[in-house]
Write an enzyme that holds these catalytic residues in place. Sequence first.
Site, PDB file in Angstrom:
ATOM      1  N   ASP A 123       3.321   9.580  -1.192  1.00  0.00           N
ATOM      2  CA  ASP A 123       2.795   9.037  -1.056  1.00  0.00           C
ATOM      3  C   ASP A 123       1.981   7.178  -1.905  1.00  0.00           C
ATOM      4  OD1 ASP A 123       0.769   8.375   0.811  1.00  0.00           O
ATOM      5  OD2 ASP A 123      -0.021   9.540   0.668  1.00  0.00           O
ATOM      6  N   HIS A 140       0.860  -0.869  -0.095  1.00  0.00           N
ATOM      7  CA  HIS A 140       0.145   0.297   0.181  1.00  0.00           C
ATOM      8  C   HIS A 140       1.128   1.185   0.612  1.00  0.00           C
ATOM      9  CE1 HIS A 140      -3.819  -2.272   0.835  1.00  0.00           C
ATOM     10  NE2 HIS A 140      -3.743  -2.399   0.690  1.00  0.00           N
TER      11      HIS A 140
END
Length: 514
Positions: free
Chosen positions: A362, A154
């Site tokens: 991110d 992730h």
Amino acid sequence: MSRLVVVSNRVADPQDAAPGGLAIALEEALQRHGGLWFGWGGKMTDQSPTQPSVREWGAVTVATTDLERRDHDSYYNGFCNNLLWPVFHNRLDLAAFDPSFYDGYQRVNRQFAQQLLPLLQEDDVIWVHDYHLMALAAELRALGCQQRIGFFLHIPFPPSVALSAVPQHKALMQALMAFDLVGLQSRQDLQHFESYVLAQPDGRISHRHHYRAHGQQARCEVFPIGIDAHAFAAVTDTPPAQQVQATMAQEHGQRRLVVGIDRLDYSKGLPERIHAFRDLLERHPEHRRSATLVQIGSPTREHLQAYADIRSEFESLCGAINGDFGELDWMPVRYIHQVLTRAHLAGLCRAAAVGLVTPLRDGMNLVAKEFIAAQDPADPGVLVLSRFAGAAEQLQEALLVNPYDAHSTADSIDQALQMPLAERIQRHQKLLARIQTEDVHWWCQRFLHALDQCQPAVQRKPRFSVPALSRVPAAGADLPMTRPTRDGSFPYLHVVTGGGAAPRPAATAQRMGR
């Protein structure tokens, strides 16, 4: 139909009013598909955990294990959050390279494997999540597990040179490639993965999406995670969300709201965001008194020094900009260091004219997608998005910025605040259509379909396992050990006799196919 088994570091709490993006995504996927969710339940003990606790949660069976305090310190606080997290977010300067951390990481991955194995059914499909459990497939294979095992990262996959700074990078990547399928968030992540593989002496791309390095082979592809866009949009119509909208309208009147929603993490670019907003007020004075930045900085990992430092720096910057530009009836920044419910966040997004999502790095950033889903299609806000977020690859109609460049970010905020309605609607329609199409269910189905297409491990060259009886080598041959040693290397067992039949490993005989 095969049962889905999800494994993650933490299992979501059904009572949590503000679950994280990963928890939301996995809950939606499992409730839709049904199956087993295994992970740490959040409790620590002074003794080695034995059996997991099992309970039912809707269509999902939840099994949780405890962690020894020493393992929580070395595995979770140490290797995961003090080494892998900063390295994978390009902050080697914040990484702690303590050799004992990796020992704890191995112990917990082994504990997860040992406790999960008895719960598995023969045709289960196992889906492991995130950087905490990169070694889990290798541990399961060592115990004889033959089910398909997929892994999804992730967070960003780091550049090759950054990953190589991890002293145990070879053992870590060798274990990662014990998975049948590795999923990444973005094309850039895949480029970094390829770069690392090809930098290894035996690294190569064997064929499309299949990579070989450190004597292992795995399939690796891009699967950008989504949200349930329709469900999040529906939250904006709930009473708590509407109350937030009404409160914002009453308190701010005709002022335009610029909203940031983040954990107070150094990867989120919060100090850089305040610098950009200050630059906006300095060079675009028309926005003074007419624009307010509402910044949610929810607490996270506050026991770690790097997080205490970022909080201190950020709060100092917020105080300085309010002191320099604020007036009795207006402050440029409203900073809230609390965890808000999902409904409150949805209402805040709906009330905003601009969504400011500007992380320095991110993996995806689901807040960007939630902001889009929460907007009024007839009068939508504008998303200002860091090009260093994985979401930027999908959300090209957002205003993409370099968060390190305060001038250009400020100019993009100004552009967003002044954007004509017709352009806002056009951009929003395209963004909304994409997040509705490429939602969490699309993400789940794509990954599981790709995993189903993988050749089962039992049909491929064995990895991290002692050979079966029919493949026991002659005397003098070398066998790879199933687990790396403390320094991260894989030494070899030496066969000293070739006579007679070698005994079958007990773990393999008892656990095969379970």
